[in-house]
Design a protein around this motif. Structure first.
Motif, PDB file in Angstrom:
ATOM      1  N   PRO A  10       0.843  -1.203   0.000  1.00 44.28           N
ATOM      2  CA  PRO A  10       0.000   0.000   0.000  1.00 44.28           C
ATOM      3  C   PRO A  10       0.882   1.258   0.000  1.00 44.28           C
ATOM      4  CG  PRO A  10      -0.826  -1.579   1.576  1.00 44.28           C
ATOM      5  CD  PRO A  10       0.505  -2.109   1.100  1.00 44.28           C
ATOM      6  N   GLY A  11       0.535   2.212  -0.862  1.00 44.56           N
ATOM      7  CA  GLY A  11       1.309   3.442  -0.981  1.00 44.56           C
ATOM      8  C   GLY A  11       2.414   3.384  -2.021  1.00 44.56           C
ATOM      9  N   GLU A  12       2.716   2.202  -2.528  1.00 43.58           N
ATOM     10  CA  GLU A  12       3.770   2.046  -3.529  1.00 43.58           C
ATOM     11  C   GLU A  12       3.362   2.727  -4.841  1.00 43.58           C
ATOM     12  OE1 GLU A  12       6.366  -1.541  -5.592  1.00 43.58           O
ATOM     13  OE2 GLU A  12       4.806  -2.042  -4.134  1.00 43.58           O
ATOM     14  N   THR A  13       4.316   3.359  -5.499  1.00 46.38           N
ATOM     15  CA  THR A  13       4.064   4.019  -6.777  1.00 46.38           C
ATOM     16  C   THR A  13       4.186   3.009  -7.912  1.00 46.38           C
ATOM     17  OG1 THR A  13       4.928   6.105  -5.946  1.00 46.38           O
ATOM     18  CG2 THR A  13       4.808   5.865  -8.335  1.00 46.38           C
ATOM     19  N   VAL A  14       3.186   2.999  -8.783  1.00 40.60           N
ATOM     20  CA  VAL A  14       3.178   2.121  -9.953  1.00 40.60           C
ATOM     21  C   VAL A  14       2.744   2.923 -11.176  1.00 40.60           C
ATOM     22  CG1 VAL A  14       2.714   0.009  -8.647  1.00 40.60           C
ATOM     23  CG2 VAL A  14       0.805   1.349  -9.521  1.00 40.60           C
ATOM     24  N   TYR A  15       2.933   2.337 -12.349  1.00 42.70           N
ATOM     25  CA  TYR A  15       2.533   2.953 -13.613  1.00 42.70           C
ATOM     26  C   TYR A  15       1.697   1.964 -14.412  1.00 42.70           C
ATOM     27  CZ  TYR A  15       5.924   6.575 -12.626  1.00 42.70           C
ATOM     28  OH  TYR A  15       6.599   7.598 -12.040  1.00 42.70           O
ATOM     29  N   LEU A  16       0.725   2.480 -15.145  1.00 38.37           N
ATOM     30  CA  LEU A  16      -0.108   1.625 -15.993  1.00 38.37           C
ATOM     31  C   LEU A  16       0.690   1.157 -17.206  1.00 38.37           C
ATOM     32  CD1 LEU A  16      -3.533   3.519 -16.051  1.00 38.37           C
ATOM     33  CD2 LEU A  16      -2.853   1.579 -14.623  1.00 38.37           C
ATOM     34  N   LEU A  17       0.617  -0.118 -17.498  1.00 40.01           N
ATOM     35  CA  LEU A  17       1.261  -0.692 -18.679  1.00 40.01           C
ATOM     36  C   LEU A  17       0.301  -0.789 -19.858  1.00 40.01           C
ATOM     37  CD1 LEU A  17       3.232  -3.649 -17.082  1.00 40.01           C
ATOM     38  CD2 LEU A  17       4.139  -1.471 -17.898  1.00 40.01           C
ATOM     39  N   ARG A  18      -1.002  -0.694 -19.571  1.00 42.05           N
ATOM     40  CA  ARG A  18      -2.037  -0.772 -20.602  1.00 42.05           C
ATOM     41  C   ARG A  18      -3.080   0.296 -20.334  1.00 42.05           C
ATOM     42  NH1 ARG A  18      -1.952  -6.774 -19.464  1.00 42.05           N
ATOM     43  NH2 ARG A  18      -0.484  -7.556 -20.991  1.00 42.05           N
ATOM     44  N   ARG A  21      -9.925   1.345 -18.831  1.00 43.15           N
ATOM     45  CA  ARG A  21     -11.199   2.055 -18.943  1.00 43.15           C
ATOM     46  C   ARG A  21     -11.876   2.046 -17.581  1.00 43.15           C
ATOM     47  NH1 ARG A  21     -14.595   3.121 -23.436  1.00 43.15           N
ATOM     48  NH2 ARG A  21     -13.010   2.056 -24.640  1.00 43.15           N
ATOM     49  N   ALA A  22     -12.291   3.229 -17.140  1.00 46.65           N
ATOM     50  CA  ALA A  22     -13.013   3.364 -15.878  1.00 46.65           C
ATOM     51  C   ALA A  22     -14.169   4.324 -16.115  1.00 46.65           C
ATOM     52  CB  ALA A  22     -12.097   3.890 -14.780  1.00 46.65           C
ATOM     53  N   GLY A  23     -15.363   3.789 -16.185  1.00 45.94           N
ATOM     54  CA  GLY A  23     -16.525   4.624 -16.492  1.00 45.94           C
ATOM     55  C   GLY A  23     -16.417   5.156 -17.907  1.00 45.94           C
ATOM     56  N   ARG A  24     -16.469   6.468 -18.047  1.00 46.60           N
ATOM     57  CA  ARG A  24     -16.366   7.092 -19.373  1.00 46.60           C
ATOM     58  C   ARG A  24     -14.945   7.444 -19.759  1.00 46.60           C
ATOM     59  NH1 ARG A  24     -21.364  11.194 -20.232  1.00 46.60           N
ATOM     60  NH2 ARG A  24     -23.007   9.639 -20.035  1.00 46.60           N
ATOM     61  N   GLN A  25     -14.013   7.337 -18.817  1.00 46.55           N
ATOM     62  CA  GLN A  25     -12.632   7.727 -19.088  1.00 46.55           C
ATOM     63  C   GLN A  25     -11.765   6.527 -19.446  1.00 46.55           C
ATOM     64  OE1 GLN A  25     -11.375   9.895 -15.554  1.00 46.55           O
ATOM     65  NE2 GLN A  25     -11.342  11.741 -16.820  1.00 46.55           N
ATOM     66  N   ILE A  26     -10.760   6.804 -20.269  1.00 47.62           N
ATOM     67  CA  ILE A  26      -9.729   5.826 -20.571  1.00 47.62           C
ATOM     68  C   ILE A  26      -8.424   6.412 -20.046  1.00 47.62           C
ATOM     69  CG2 ILE A  26      -8.451   4.606 -22.356  1.00 47.62           C
ATOM     70  CD1 ILE A  26     -10.961   4.756 -24.093  1.00 47.62           C
ATOM     71  N   HIS A  27      -7.777   5.690 -19.138  1.00 47.83           N
ATOM     72  CA  HIS A  27      -6.525   6.159 -18.557  1.00 47.83           C
ATOM     73  C   HIS A  27      -5.372   5.613 -19.386  1.00 47.83           C
ATOM     74  CE1 HIS A  27      -8.724   7.826 -15.220  1.00 47.83           C
ATOM     75  NE2 HIS A  27      -9.408   6.696 -15.175  1.00 47.83           N
ATOM     76  N   GLU A  28      -4.459   6.491 -19.746  1.00 47.40           N
ATOM     77  CA  GLU A  28      -3.399   6.175 -20.692  1.00 47.40           C
ATOM     78  C   GLU A  28      -2.285   5.334 -20.091  1.00 47.40           C
ATOM     79  OE1 GLU A  28      -1.931   9.853 -22.196  1.00 47.40           O
ATOM     80  OE2 GLU A  28      -3.800  10.348 -23.191  1.00 47.40           O
ATOM     81  N   ILE A  29      -1.560   4.669 -20.968  1.00 44.01           N
ATOM     82  CA  ILE A  29      -0.352   3.945 -20.585  1.00 44.01           C
ATOM     83  C   ILE A  29       0.616   4.956 -19.979  1.00 44.01           C
ATOM     84  CG2 ILE A  29       1.659   2.702 -21.484  1.00 44.01           C
ATOM     85  CD1 ILE A  29      -0.238   1.667 -23.717  1.00 44.01           C
ATOM     86  N   GLY A  30       1.252   4.588 -18.893  1.00 42.31           N
ATOM     87  CA  GLY A  30       2.216   5.469 -18.242  1.00 42.31           C
ATOM     88  C   GLY A  30       1.631   6.334 -17.142  1.00 42.31           C
ATOM     89  N   GLU A  53      -8.666   9.353  -9.572  1.00 39.81           N
ATOM     90  CA  GLU A  53      -9.802   8.557  -9.144  1.00 39.81           C
ATOM     91  C   GLU A  53      -9.292   7.214  -8.655  1.00 39.81           C
ATOM     92  OE1 GLU A  53     -12.581   6.869 -12.058  1.00 39.81           O
ATOM     93  OE2 GLU A  53     -11.316   7.753 -13.579  1.00 39.81           O
ATOM     94  N   VAL A  54     -10.157   6.476  -8.004  1.00 34.20           N
ATOM     95  CA  VAL A  54      -9.829   5.142  -7.517  1.00 34.20           C
ATOM     96  C   VAL A  54     -10.396   4.138  -8.500  1.00 34.20           C
ATOM     97  CG1 VAL A  54     -10.202   3.488  -5.656  1.00 34.20           C
ATOM     98  CG2 VAL A  54      -9.804   5.897  -5.118  1.00 34.20           C
ATOM     99  N   LEU A  55      -9.590   3.130  -8.857  1.00 35.68           N
ATOM    100  CA  LEU A  55     -10.071   2.096  -9.770  1.00 35.68           C
ATOM    101  C   LEU A  55      -9.410   0.776  -9.450  1.00 35.68           C
ATOM    102  CD1 LEU A  55      -7.819   1.365 -12.202  1.00 35.68           C
ATOM    103  CD2 LEU A  55      -8.445   3.646 -12.901  1.00 35.68           C
ATOM    104  N   THR A  56      -9.982  -0.288  -9.976  1.00 36.31           N
ATOM    105  CA  THR A  56      -9.380  -1.616  -9.864  1.00 36.31           C
ATOM    106  C   THR A  56      -9.019  -2.088 -11.267  1.00 36.31           C
ATOM    107  OG1 THR A  56     -11.512  -2.717  -9.995  1.00 36.31           O
ATOM    108  CG2 THR A  56     -10.679  -2.242  -7.802  1.00 36.31           C
ATOM    109  N   CYS A  57      -7.946  -2.852 -11.349  1.00 42.43           N
ATOM    110  CA  CYS A  57      -7.538  -3.426 -12.626  1.00 42.43           C
ATOM    111  C   CYS A  57      -6.713  -4.678 -12.343  1.00 42.43           C
ATOM    112  CB  CYS A  57      -6.759  -2.412 -13.462  1.00 42.43           C
ATOM    113  SG  CYS A  57      -5.139  -1.990 -12.833  1.00 42.43           S
ATOM    114  N   PRO A  58      -6.499  -5.509 -13.355  1.00 42.03           N
ATOM    115  CA  PRO A  58      -5.650  -6.684 -13.174  1.00 42.03           C
ATOM    116  C   PRO A  58      -4.221  -6.258 -12.811  1.00 42.03           C
ATOM    117  CG  PRO A  58      -6.923  -6.874 -15.185  1.00 42.03           C
ATOM    118  CD  PRO A  58      -7.098  -5.474 -14.682  1.00 42.03           C
ATOM    119  N   THR A  59      -3.566  -7.033 -11.972  1.00 39.38           N
ATOM    120  CA  THR A  59      -2.215  -6.662 -11.550  1.00 39.38           C
ATOM    121  C   THR A  59      -1.215  -6.678 -12.697  1.00 39.38           C
ATOM    122  OG1 THR A  59      -1.821  -8.942 -10.848  1.00 39.38           O
ATOM    123  CG2 THR A  59      -2.476  -7.374  -9.156  1.00 39.38           C
ATOM    124  N   ASP A  60      -1.490  -7.424 -13.765  1.00 37.86           N
ATOM    125  CA  ASP A  60      -0.552  -7.434 -14.892  1.00 37.86           C
ATOM    126  C   ASP A  60      -0.671  -6.170 -15.753  1.00 37.86           C
ATOM    127  OD1 ASP A  60      -2.988  -8.081 -16.044  1.00 37.86           O
ATOM    128  OD2 ASP A  60      -2.149  -9.680 -17.312  1.00 37.86           O
TER     129      ASP A  60
END
Length: 78
Positions: A10-18, A21-30, A53-60
């Motif tokens: 918890p609190g660790e910084t991560v970046y999206l690799l893919r 989609r969360a609701g109407r928004q698409i969050h970009e890679i990076g 915002e808060v979202l859930t996604c697969p860990t990969d």
């Protein structure tokens, strides 16, 4: 859980690799995020920036900050 099988803290910084989609928004890679909870197969994130915002996604779909830096190509001198 990362590719090596370690859980994200918890609190660790991560970046999206893919794109995620969360609701109407698409969050970009990076997009940078902070881990709220790691449930093994899915991870709960708080995204940084103007689209926070808060979202859930697969860990990969995420990588640790140090893993992302290792994957970034080094520019070659001309």
């Amino acid at each position: 859980m990362s590719e090596s099988g370690e859980r994200y803290a918890p609190g660790e910084t991560v970046y999206l690799l893919r794109e995620v989609r969360a609701g109407r928004q698409i969050h970009e890679i990076g997009t940078r995020a902070h881990v709220l909870a790691d449930h093994g197969v899915v991870i709960v994130l708080h995204l940084d920036g103007s689209d926070a915002e808060v979202l859930t996604c697969p860990t990969d779909h995420v990588a640790r900050a140090d893993e992302r830096a290792a994957r970034t190509p080094v520019p070659q001198a001309a």
